[in-house]
Scaffold this motif. Structure first.
Motif, PDB file in Angstrom:
ATOM      1  N   LEU A   4       0.765   1.699   5.979  1.00  0.00           N
ATOM      2  CA  LEU A   4       0.168   1.596   4.653  1.00  0.00           C
ATOM      3  C   LEU A   4       1.115   0.885   3.689  1.00  0.00           C
ATOM      4  N   ALA A   5       2.395   1.210   3.735  1.00  0.00           N
ATOM      5  CA  ALA A   5       3.383   0.558   2.872  1.00  0.00           C
ATOM      6  C   ALA A   5       3.477  -0.924   3.207  1.00  0.00           C
ATOM      7  N   PHE A   6       3.422  -1.242   4.488  1.00  0.00           N
ATOM      8  CA  PHE A   6       3.476  -2.649   4.911  1.00  0.00           C
ATOM      9  C   PHE A   6       2.259  -3.414   4.400  1.00  0.00           C
ATOM     10  N   ILE A   7       1.107  -2.804   4.481  1.00  0.00           N
ATOM     11  CA  ILE A   7      -0.129  -3.442   4.021  1.00  0.00           C
ATOM     12  C   ILE A   7      -0.081  -3.660   2.506  1.00  0.00           C
ATOM     13  N   VAL A   8       0.364  -2.653   1.775  1.00  0.00           N
ATOM     14  CA  VAL A   8       0.440  -2.756   0.310  1.00  0.00           C
ATOM     15  C   VAL A   8       1.454  -3.827  -0.084  1.00  0.00           C
ATOM     16  N   LEU A   9       2.606  -3.835   0.565  1.00  0.00           N
ATOM     17  CA  LEU A   9       3.631  -4.832   0.264  1.00  0.00           C
ATOM     18  C   LEU A   9       3.125  -6.238   0.594  1.00  0.00           C
ATOM     19  N   SER A  10       2.462  -6.388   1.705  1.00  0.00           N
ATOM     20  CA  SER A  10       1.906  -7.692   2.089  1.00  0.00           C
ATOM     21  C   SER A  10       0.862  -8.154   1.075  1.00  0.00           C
ATOM     22  N   ALA A  11       0.025  -7.248   0.635  1.00  0.00           N
ATOM     23  CA  ALA A  11      -1.002  -7.594  -0.344  1.00  0.00           C
ATOM     24  C   ALA A  11      -0.364  -8.026  -1.667  1.00  0.00           C
ATOM     25  N   LEU A  12       0.692  -7.352  -2.072  1.00  0.00           N
ATOM     26  CA  LEU A  12       1.381  -7.727  -3.311  1.00  0.00           C
ATOM     27  C   LEU A  12       2.022  -9.106  -3.192  1.00  0.00           C
ATOM     28  N   LEU A  13       2.627  -9.379  -2.049  1.00  0.00           N
ATOM     29  CA  LEU A  13       3.255 -10.687  -1.852  1.00  0.00           C
ATOM     30  C   LEU A  13       2.219 -11.804  -1.851  1.00  0.00           C
ATOM     31  N   VAL A  14       1.083 -11.571  -1.228  1.00  0.00           N
ATOM     32  CA  VAL A  14       0.013 -12.568  -1.219  1.00  0.00           C
ATOM     33  C   VAL A  14      -0.514 -12.780  -2.633  1.00  0.00           C
TER      34      VAL A  14
END
Length: 64
Positions: A4-14
């Motif tokens: 979940l943290a990886f998904i949230v971080l990836s979404a923020l970077l995108v």
């Protein structure tokens, strides 16, 4: 939890990457090339003027 943290971080970077302008704004400061070109132009003008003044005062050049 890590996924979940990886998904949230990836979404923020995108999202951050998508907000960046495609072309950066022009640099408001003078560039090195512009500054050097201006100085060289001024030096060339001064050298030409000094040469003309020297030739005008040189008695050997007056007869030419």
């Amino acid at each position: 939890m890590r996924a979940l943290a990886f998904i949230v971080l990836s979404a923020l970077l995108v999202a951050m990457g998508g907000c960046k302008p495609a072309t950066p704004p022009p640099n408001p400061f003078p560039t090195k090339e512009n500054t050097i070109d201006k100085v060289k132009s001024d030096v060339d003008k001064a050298m030409k003027k000094a040469e003309e003044t020297r030739d005008a005062e040189d008695p050997t050049k007056k007869g030419s």
